[in-house]
Design a protein around this motif. Structure first.
Motif, PDB file in Angstrom:
ATOM      1  N   THR A  47       0.797  -1.221   0.000  1.00  0.00           N
ATOM      2  CA  THR A  47       0.000   0.000   0.000  1.00  0.00           C
ATOM      3  C   THR A  47       0.834   1.278   0.000  1.00  0.00           C
ATOM      4  O   THR A  47       0.284   2.352  -0.162  1.00  0.00           O
ATOM      5  CB  THR A  47      -0.943   0.021   1.214  1.00  0.00           C
ATOM      6  N   MET A  48       2.158   1.202   0.195  1.00  0.00           N
ATOM      7  CA  MET A  48       2.981   2.406   0.258  1.00  0.00           C
ATOM      8  C   MET A  48       3.377   2.862  -1.146  1.00  0.00           C
ATOM      9  O   MET A  48       4.542   2.828  -1.526  1.00  0.00           O
ATOM     10  CB  MET A  48       4.207   2.162   1.130  1.00  0.00           C
ATOM     11  N   VAL A  49       2.375   3.236  -1.915  1.00  0.00           N
ATOM     12  CA  VAL A  49       2.590   3.696  -3.283  1.00  0.00           C
ATOM     13  C   VAL A  49       1.974   5.077  -3.436  1.00  0.00           C
ATOM     14  O   VAL A  49       0.800   5.282  -3.129  1.00  0.00           O
ATOM     15  CB  VAL A  49       1.966   2.720  -4.306  1.00  0.00           C
ATOM     16  N   THR A  93       4.872  15.213  -0.798  1.00  0.00           N
ATOM     17  CA  THR A  93       3.740  14.291  -0.755  1.00  0.00           C
ATOM     18  C   THR A  93       4.035  13.119   0.167  1.00  0.00           C
ATOM     19  O   THR A  93       4.983  12.365  -0.088  1.00  0.00           O
ATOM     20  CB  THR A  93       3.413  13.757  -2.163  1.00  0.00           C
ATOM     21  N   PRO A  94       3.254  12.928   1.228  1.00  0.00           N
ATOM     22  CA  PRO A  94       3.467  11.778   2.117  1.00  0.00           C
ATOM     23  C   PRO A  94       3.308  10.469   1.355  1.00  0.00           C
ATOM     24  O   PRO A  94       2.452  10.368   0.463  1.00  0.00           O
ATOM     25  CB  PRO A  94       2.381  11.943   3.184  1.00  0.00           C
ATOM     26  N   PRO A  95       4.104   9.450   1.672  1.00  0.00           N
ATOM     27  CA  PRO A  95       3.981   8.154   0.999  1.00  0.00           C
ATOM     28  C   PRO A  95       2.558   7.599   1.085  1.00  0.00           C
ATOM     29  O   PRO A  95       1.909   7.691   2.122  1.00  0.00           O
ATOM     30  CB  PRO A  95       4.969   7.261   1.766  1.00  0.00           C
ATOM     31  N   GLY A  96       2.081   7.065  -0.020  1.00  0.00           N
ATOM     32  CA  GLY A  96       0.766   6.460  -0.046  1.00  0.00           C
ATOM     33  C   GLY A  96      -0.357   7.392  -0.462  1.00  0.00           C
ATOM     34  O   GLY A  96      -1.490   6.945  -0.650  1.00  0.00           O
ATOM     35  N   GLU A  97      -0.072   8.691  -0.642  1.00  0.00           N
ATOM     36  CA  GLU A  97      -1.118   9.629  -1.016  1.00  0.00           C
ATOM     37  C   GLU A  97      -1.142   9.857  -2.530  1.00  0.00           C
ATOM     38  O   GLU A  97      -0.228   9.462  -3.254  1.00  0.00           O
ATOM     39  CB  GLU A  97      -0.940  10.963  -0.284  1.00  0.00           C
ATOM     40  N   THR A  98      -2.207  10.502  -2.990  1.00  0.00           N
ATOM     41  CA  THR A  98      -2.396  10.794  -4.408  1.00  0.00           C
ATOM     42  C   THR A  98      -2.527  12.299  -4.601  1.00  0.00           C
ATOM     43  O   THR A  98      -3.266  12.952  -3.856  1.00  0.00           O
ATOM     44  CB  THR A  98      -3.667  10.107  -4.943  1.00  0.00           C
ATOM     45  N   VAL A  99      -1.803  12.843  -5.570  1.00  0.00           N
ATOM     46  CA  VAL A  99      -1.922  14.261  -5.895  1.00  0.00           C
ATOM     47  C   VAL A  99      -2.130  14.404  -7.398  1.00  0.00           C
ATOM     48  O   VAL A  99      -1.827  13.492  -8.170  1.00  0.00           O
ATOM     49  CB  VAL A  99      -0.681  15.076  -5.457  1.00  0.00           C
ATOM     50  N   GLU A 114       3.108   6.099 -10.690  1.00  0.00           N
ATOM     51  CA  GLU A 114       3.122   5.481  -9.366  1.00  0.00           C
ATOM     52  C   GLU A 114       4.558   5.343  -8.890  1.00  0.00           C
ATOM     53  O   GLU A 114       5.434   4.924  -9.652  1.00  0.00           O
ATOM     54  CB  GLU A 114       2.452   4.111  -9.380  1.00  0.00           C
ATOM     55  N   ILE A 115       4.792   5.700  -7.626  1.00  0.00           N
ATOM     56  CA  ILE A 115       6.116   5.597  -7.023  1.00  0.00           C
ATOM     57  C   ILE A 115       6.046   4.638  -5.853  1.00  0.00           C
ATOM     58  O   ILE A 115       5.296   4.863  -4.896  1.00  0.00           O
ATOM     59  CB  ILE A 115       6.657   6.966  -6.552  1.00  0.00           C
ATOM     60  N   ASP A 116       6.799   3.557  -5.922  1.00  0.00           N
ATOM     61  CA  ASP A 116       6.889   2.585  -4.830  1.00  0.00           C
ATOM     62  C   ASP A 116       7.961   3.080  -3.859  1.00  0.00           C
ATOM     63  O   ASP A 116       9.140   3.157  -4.204  1.00  0.00           O
ATOM     64  CB  ASP A 116       7.268   1.208  -5.388  1.00  0.00           C
ATOM     65  N   HIS A 117       7.553   3.405  -2.624  1.00  0.00           N
ATOM     66  CA  HIS A 117       8.498   4.015  -1.693  1.00  0.00           C
ATOM     67  C   HIS A 117       9.450   3.018  -1.062  1.00  0.00           C
ATOM     68  O   HIS A 117      10.454   3.406  -0.466  1.00  0.00           O
ATOM     69  CB  HIS A 117       7.741   4.792  -0.614  1.00  0.00           C
ATOM     70  N   GLU A 118       9.156   1.738  -1.187  1.00  0.00           N
ATOM     71  CA  GLU A 118      10.108   0.744  -0.669  1.00  0.00           C
ATOM     72  C   GLU A 118      11.274   0.566  -1.632  1.00  0.00           C
ATOM     73  O   GLU A 118      12.432   0.562  -1.229  1.00  0.00           O
ATOM     74  CB  GLU A 118       9.412  -0.596  -0.447  1.00  0.00           C
ATOM     75  N   SER A 119      10.951   0.433  -2.922  1.00  0.00           N
ATOM     76  CA  SER A 119      11.998   0.221  -3.920  1.00  0.00           C
ATOM     77  C   SER A 119      12.542   1.537  -4.474  1.00  0.00           C
ATOM     78  O   SER A 119      13.634   1.576  -5.029  1.00  0.00           O
ATOM     79  CB  SER A 119      11.449  -0.622  -5.074  1.00  0.00           C
ATOM     80  N   GLY A 120      11.733   2.622  -4.345  1.00  0.00           N
ATOM     81  CA  GLY A 120      12.136   3.900  -4.920  1.00  0.00           C
ATOM     82  C   GLY A 120      11.909   3.982  -6.412  1.00  0.00           C
ATOM     83  O   GLY A 120      12.330   4.948  -7.053  1.00  0.00           O
ATOM     84  N   LEU A 121      11.220   2.992  -6.983  1.00  0.00           N
ATOM     85  CA  LEU A 121      11.000   2.959  -8.423  1.00  0.00           C
ATOM     86  C   LEU A 121       9.711   3.676  -8.811  1.00  0.00           C
ATOM     87  O   LEU A 121       8.719   3.621  -8.087  1.00  0.00           O
ATOM     88  CB  LEU A 121      10.942   1.509  -8.909  1.00  0.00           C
ATOM     89  N   ALA A 122       9.745   4.335  -9.962  1.00  0.00           N
ATOM     90  CA  ALA A 122       8.559   4.995 -10.511  1.00  0.00           C
ATOM     91  C   ALA A 122       8.165   4.311 -11.807  1.00  0.00           C
ATOM     92  O   ALA A 122       9.019   3.808 -12.548  1.00  0.00           O
ATOM     93  CB  ALA A 122       8.849   6.477 -10.766  1.00  0.00           C
ATOM     94  N   LYS A 123       6.857   4.261 -12.078  1.00  0.00           N
ATOM     95  CA  LYS A 123       6.382   3.666 -13.322  1.00  0.00           C
ATOM     96  C   LYS A 123       5.164   4.427 -13.818  1.00  0.00           C
ATOM     97  O   LYS A 123       4.462   5.078 -13.045  1.00  0.00           O
ATOM     98  CB  LYS A 123       6.028   2.193 -13.122  1.00  0.00           C
ATOM     99  N   MET A 124       4.940   4.338 -15.130  1.00  0.00           N
ATOM    100  CA  MET A 124       3.731   4.888 -15.728  1.00  0.00           C
ATOM    101  C   MET A 124       2.677   3.790 -15.759  1.00  0.00           C
ATOM    102  O   MET A 124       2.895   2.731 -16.343  1.00  0.00           O
ATOM    103  CB  MET A 124       3.995   5.389 -17.141  1.00  0.00           C
ATOM    104  N   VAL A 125       1.546   4.037 -15.116  1.00  0.00           N
ATOM    105  CA  VAL A 125       0.435   3.084 -15.149  1.00  0.00           C
ATOM    106  C   VAL A 125      -0.315   3.219 -16.472  1.00  0.00           C
ATOM    107  O   VAL A 125      -0.680   2.229 -17.102  1.00  0.00           O
ATOM    108  CB  VAL A 125      -0.507   3.301 -13.962  1.00  0.00           C
ATOM    109  N   PHE A 126      -0.567   4.446 -16.882  1.00  0.00           N
ATOM    110  CA  PHE A 126      -1.111   4.709 -18.211  1.00  0.00           C
ATOM    111  C   PHE A 126      -0.701   6.118 -18.626  1.00  0.00           C
ATOM    112  O   PHE A 126      -0.387   6.962 -17.785  1.00  0.00           O
ATOM    113  CB  PHE A 126      -2.636   4.525 -18.277  1.00  0.00           C
ATOM    114  N   THR A 127      -0.748   6.371 -19.932  1.00  0.00           N
ATOM    115  CA  THR A 127      -0.297   7.648 -20.481  1.00  0.00           C
ATOM    116  C   THR A 127      -1.296   8.164 -21.516  1.00  0.00           C
ATOM    117  O   THR A 127      -1.740   7.418 -22.390  1.00  0.00           O
ATOM    118  CB  THR A 127       1.076   7.482 -21.168  1.00  0.00           C
TER     119      THR A 127
END
Length: 284
Positions: free
Chosen positions: A79-81, A225-231, A266-279
């Motif tokens: 959930t920490m995304v 932005t706190p981890p897990g929130e959406t902006v 989406e940014i995974d705060h455990e791995s630090g990786l970012a990805k595009m879910v859709f564009t």
């Protein structure tokens, strides 16, 4: 003999894992503070006793609480995304036909306003904690519609911040001129504008300038932005393309961002990786 024992222990571990996965995926009746699932009383003894038996056969010493703790830890990681919605403004009324306006403050057309409303409604299912916008009126209109949609769907007041660094690229003295006028006065200038990231129109910005300020703003927003929130970020075609290109590592020229479209990072705060879910998803 040792090989046989090892195979038995391995099979027991596999059995344990399958049973614990079954426990985790069983129908839930409540959600704890961590967000982990809770099983019904009738389901809990059978699944966990079998799981503990398998763990014992494999040489494990963990008890049921340890198993449940592991499930909770897994749930927390999932959930920490952090989600960043990238929304482009709607259709505008340009100063003149076939002109380059860039960072000029041009108004939305009536169609553009409807597109902005549709885009805002399209992201209303997301619970945004903050909305950021370019200071240009065409983006601010869209940001205000996002706020209204959030209030309607999520019943929450969301702060709005205007960020100068999210404004569209500044075309300088070329702003408001038609492409024919630009090409007549600056032969080959339009081609350089498209292909040379260091090229600046007189008193304007280069693509490199835009990338520098937009990525810096994007990082500031992430840090705030706190981890897990959406902006949500409501801005422009080139601003959105810069962010998407940065996340994907894809050339700027290969990215398409239609009017009033939404892209999701989406940014995974455990791995630090970012990805595009859709564009570039257009509103329905």
């Amino acid at each position: 003999l040792n090989s046989t024992i090892g195979e038995v222990q391995l099979q027991a571990r596999v059995t344990c894992t399958r049973l614990l996965c079954k426990a985790h995926m069983a129908p839930s009746v409540a959600t704890g503070p961590s967000g982990a699932r809770r099983m019904t009383r009738r389901e809990l003894p059978t699944v966990f006793l079998l799981a503990l038996a398998a763990r014992s056969a494999a040489g494990f010493t963990s008890d049921r609480m340890a198993a449940r703790s592991a499930l909770v830890q897994t749930s927390r990681r999932v959930t920490m995304v952090t989600q960043i919605l990238l929304i482009r403004h709607g259709q505008v009324i340009p100063p003149t036909l076939d002109c380059i306006y860039g960072g000029m403050d041009v108004p939305l057309s009536e169609l553009g306003k409807r597109q902005a409303i549709a885009a805002a409604n399209g992201v209303s299912a997301f619970s945004c904690s903050h909305v950021y916008s370019s200071p240009l009126s065409r983006a601010v209109f869209g940001a205000e519609r996002v706020l209204e949609a959030q209030m309607s769907s999520q019943r929450r007041l969301v702060p709005l911040s205007l960020e100068d660094a999210l404004a569209e690229i500044d075309r300088g003295d070329w702003g408001g001129l038609s492409r024919a006028e630009i090409e007549a006065a600056n032969p080959g200038g339009l081609d350089r504008l498209k292909t040379d990231p260091e090229f600046r129109p007189p008193n304007g910005e280069s693509m490199r300038d835009l990338q520098t300020r937009v990525i810096a703003a994007f990082r500031r927003i992430l840090d705030a932005t706190p981890p897990g929130e959406t902006v949500a970020i409501v801005s422009h075609m080139h601003v959105t393309k810069v962010i998407v290109s940065h996340v994907l590592g894809t050339p700027f020229s290969e990215i398409e961002i239609p009017l009033a479209s939404t892209s999701l990072v989406e940014i995974d705060h455990e791995s630090g990786l970012a990805k595009m879910v859709f564009t570039g998803r257009e509103p329905e």
